[in-house]
Design an enzyme around this catalytic site. Sequence first.
Site, PDB file in Angstrom:
ATOM      1  N   GLN A   1     -23.920 -34.945  -0.727  1.00  0.00           N
ATOM      2  CA  GLN A   1     -25.289 -35.468  -0.829  1.00  0.00           C
ATOM      3  C   GLN A   1     -25.530 -36.459   0.294  1.00  0.00           C
ATOM      4  OE1 GLN A   1     -26.254 -36.973  -4.765  1.00  0.00           O
ATOM      5  NE2 GLN A   1     -25.282 -35.226  -5.747  1.00  0.00           N
ATOM      6  N   GLY A   2     -24.560 -37.394   0.423  1.00  0.00           N
ATOM      7  CA  GLY A   2     -24.648 -38.319   1.540  1.00  0.00           C
ATOM      8  C   GLY A   2     -24.603 -37.485   2.802  1.00  0.00           C
ATOM      9  N   GLY A   3     -24.863 -38.079   3.915  1.00  0.00           N
ATOM     10  CA  GLY A   3     -25.085 -37.255   5.096  1.00  0.00           C
ATOM     11  C   GLY A   3     -23.916 -37.230   6.034  1.00  0.00           C
TER      12      GLY A   3
ATOM     13  N   ALA B   1     -15.752 -27.368   8.247  1.00  0.00           N
ATOM     14  CA  ALA B   1     -14.759 -27.171   9.305  1.00  0.00           C
ATOM     15  C   ALA B   1     -14.542 -25.688   9.599  1.00  0.00           C
ATOM     16  CB  ALA B   1     -13.434 -27.839   8.921  1.00  0.00           C
TER      17      ALA B   1
ATOM     18  N   HIS C   1     -15.075 -41.772  -6.057  1.00  0.00           N
ATOM     19  CA  HIS C   1     -16.471 -42.158  -5.867  1.00  0.00           C
ATOM     20  C   HIS C   1     -16.877 -42.988  -7.080  1.00  0.00           C
ATOM     21  CE1 HIS C   1     -20.739 -42.125  -5.099  1.00  0.00           C
ATOM     22  NE2 HIS C   1     -20.505 -41.576  -3.914  1.00  0.00           N
TER      23      HIS C   1
ATOM     24  N   SER D   1     -16.914 -37.938   6.560  1.00  0.00           N
ATOM     25  CA  SER D   1     -16.086 -36.741   6.347  1.00  0.00           C
ATOM     26  C   SER D   1     -16.683 -35.502   7.011  1.00  0.00           C
ATOM     27  CB  SER D   1     -15.853 -36.492   4.866  1.00  0.00           C
ATOM     28  OG  SER D   1     -17.050 -36.583   4.158  1.00  0.00           O
ATOM     29  N   LEU D   2     -17.987 -35.296   6.875  1.00  0.00           N
ATOM     30  CA  LEU D   2     -18.574 -34.121   7.533  1.00  0.00           C
ATOM     31  C   LEU D   2     -18.452 -34.264   9.052  1.00  0.00           C
ATOM     32  CD1 LEU D   2     -21.812 -33.406   5.411  1.00  0.00           C
ATOM     33  CD2 LEU D   2     -19.633 -32.184   5.349  1.00  0.00           C
TER      34      LEU D   2
ATOM     35  N   GLU E   1     -25.635 -46.717   4.887  1.00  0.00           N
ATOM     36  CA  GLU E   1     -24.792 -46.644   3.688  1.00  0.00           C
ATOM     37  C   GLU E   1     -23.763 -47.761   3.704  1.00  0.00           C
ATOM     38  OE1 GLU E   1     -23.309 -42.633   3.288  1.00  0.00           O
ATOM     39  OE2 GLU E   1     -25.320 -41.848   2.897  1.00  0.00           O
TER      40      GLU E   1
ATOM     41  N   ARG F   1     -11.841 -44.005   3.294  1.00  0.00           N
ATOM     42  CA  ARG F   1     -12.808 -43.407   4.217  1.00  0.00           C
ATOM     43  C   ARG F   1     -14.164 -44.110   4.144  1.00  0.00           C
ATOM     44  NH1 ARG F   1     -16.784 -39.652   3.420  1.00  0.00           N
ATOM     45  NH2 ARG F   1     -16.099 -39.431   1.272  1.00  0.00           N
TER      46      ARG F   1
ATOM     47  N   TRP G   1     -21.465 -29.505  -1.393  1.00  0.00           N
ATOM     48  CA  TRP G   1     -21.903 -30.437  -2.435  1.00  0.00           C
ATOM     49  C   TRP G   1     -22.226 -31.824  -1.890  1.00  0.00           C
ATOM     50  CZ3 TRP G   1     -22.749 -28.463  -7.209  1.00  0.00           C
ATOM     51  CH2 TRP G   1     -22.208 -27.199  -7.457  1.00  0.00           C
TER      52      TRP G   1
ATOM     53  N   GLU H   1     -11.098 -31.859   5.422  1.00  0.00           N
ATOM     54  CA  GLU H   1     -10.401 -32.708   4.452  1.00  0.00           C
ATOM     55  C   GLU H   1      -8.923 -32.348   4.302  1.00  0.00           C
ATOM     56  OE1 GLU H   1     -12.515 -33.122   0.776  1.00  0.00           O
ATOM     57  OE2 GLU H   1     -10.979 -34.409  -0.113  1.00  0.00           O
TER      58      GLU H   1
ATOM     59  N   HIS I   1     -12.890 -37.998  -5.381  1.00  0.00           N
ATOM     60  CA  HIS I   1     -13.968 -37.562  -4.493  1.00  0.00           C
ATOM     61  C   HIS I   1     -13.441 -37.060  -3.146  1.00  0.00           C
ATOM     62  CE1 HIS I   1     -17.956 -37.539  -2.754  1.00  0.00           C
ATOM     63  NE2 HIS I   1     -17.635 -38.444  -1.845  1.00  0.00           N
TER      64      HIS I   1
ATOM     65  N   ARG J   1     -16.565 -48.921  -1.081  1.00  0.00           N
ATOM     66  CA  ARG J   1     -16.512 -47.958  -2.183  1.00  0.00           C
ATOM     67  C   ARG J   1     -15.369 -48.237  -3.164  1.00  0.00           C
ATOM     68  NH1 ARG J   1     -17.144 -41.827  -0.390  1.00  0.00           N
ATOM     69  NH2 ARG J   1     -19.245 -42.556   0.003  1.00  0.00           N
TER      70      ARG J   1
HETATM   71  C1  SIN Z   1     -22.321 -39.980  -1.321  1.00  0.00           C
HETATM   72  O1  SIN Z   1     -23.351 -39.354  -1.137  1.00  0.00           O
HETATM   73  O2  SIN Z   1     -22.274 -41.004  -1.977  1.00  0.00           O
HETATM   74  C2  SIN Z   1     -21.047 -39.457  -0.764  1.00  0.00           C
HETATM   75  C3  SIN Z   1     -20.998 -39.647   0.673  1.00  0.00           C
HETATM   76  C4  SIN Z   1     -19.593 -39.583   1.158  1.00  0.00           C
HETATM   77  O3  SIN Z   1     -18.674 -39.397   0.382  1.00  0.00           O
HETATM   78  O4  SIN Z   1     -19.391 -39.760   2.360  1.00  0.00           O
END
Ligand code: SIN
Length: 536
Positions: free
Chosen positions: A47-49, A16, A231, A377-378, A114, A372, A45, A361, A337, A278
Amino acid sequence: MQMRQADIVIIGSGMAGLVAALRLAPRRVTLLTKTDDLPGGSSHWAQGGIAAAIDPADNPADHAADTVAAGAGLTDPAMADLLTAEGATRLAAWVEAGLPFDRTPEGRLCLGREAAHGAARVLHAGGDATGRTLIADLAARVRAAAHVTVETGAFAWDLVTSRQGAIAGVLAHHGDAGWVLHRTGTVLLATGGIGQLYRHTTNPVEATGDGQAMAARAGAVLADMEFVQFHPTAFAAGRMGQVPLLTEALRGAGARLLDGDGNRFMEAEHPLAELAPRDIVAKAIGRRVAAGQPVYLDLRAIWAAGGATQFPTVAGICEAAGIDPAESPVPVAPAAHYHMGGIVTDEEGRTSVPGLYAAGEVACTGVHGANRLASNSLLEALVFAERAAAHILASPAIAPAPVALPDMPATGAPPQAAREAALQAAAIMAEGAGLLRDGAGLAQAQTELAALAASTSDERILLEADAIRLAGEWRNRLLVSGLILKAAAARQESRGAHQRADWPATRPEWRRRQHLTIDGLLTDRAASRPAFLIDR
Ligand code: SIN
């Protein structure tokens, strides 16, 4: 103390902060970050996109519906529509501008699927190094931008407001220059989340709730503070603080969760098994871990199919821990997380404090509700940072009102005492306000935290640079932990990420958001949005 004039101050250097800084050209931006280098925060950090309906076969309305469904009744549908519709076009513009997303050999964008997404719409970069790759690229653009002055090692101690309650500056401690009062009428908070308030977190050390605390002290309205997402599959590292993440994309690619006897257990928990929402996966794992049973993520089939190349970050984590995922399942446990709550903002990123914006965030736009959706989030950080920047650009520059010089802290707890107190506070939060809460545990956490705060206040030393950051983070931690406990104690039901053993049902009368200020919960129980948003 130095006094500096600034046009716009941004605090924070994750997605942001960086995106807003770039989009604010040609206005002059001072970007403050307490980290030693420009990239900072949890974005790095990730990993997910980043999820967006950019595939012609997908559409934003479906993405919005998935977002609303994940939010367990508390997502603001209008904000979800805005996020997903604008997210698709704004992200496409960044793709066009060269952000390095992964592509197929034919040059098409790779789109992953996902949990709880109805379509493959998650873009990655560098495989599972999405955050690192994108943030490095954005940070390089910011460094090259002539309109941005970057100040690293600059800890924002507090926002300074005028007598009328509008933003008038930021008091910060700079490693090289000491105390600096940045005089400005416009501040954008992009300081990220609160993961470090808990014993185990996927968030980096800087995620101590600074922005939420500064905004609360400046009089801002916050909301949804009780909703902390855990997470399910952090690496069970057996140490406190930041623990490595084993991305959800692994389960999307077929990873299985196993109990200590090597048996799958998620099929009995939810029809979607490992791909259940999740919070459900986290609860199923958390229950076992709390009972002393190990839980493993089995990556053997993925590794046999060449997963080490697709998931280089996970491969590195396992290698560092001496585990070969091709041979042995990897121990996992839930970790704090993401915080769905934060400073309430409107569509333009405005908070209830005139001149104060928030994005990422630290903000609470209402898109995440009680839970979420993965990889939103990104996207939220990007969309609302751009919207805030556009609003600032379209508004006349604000000359800050005169203010009296704020008091600077002279003494605080010695660094070692502050560090130890922070670990104790994180343990209190994990016990009292973790994955599964109850009224007695929340009350006990409030009592223990107050006692800890009192016990640290009699050991005072003169504050030096390192100690100033620790002392500031400590008071921020206490304030934000207190707000989380207060909101969680008040919400007598289970919903999304807020699960109470003493109130296990989701209660229709609680289908409302809780707004609060530093003085406590706002009493207008009927309002789903605070007055400052309704009036606009
Ligand atoms: C993940 O890579 O599991 C996290 C992705 C997220 O929190 O949106």
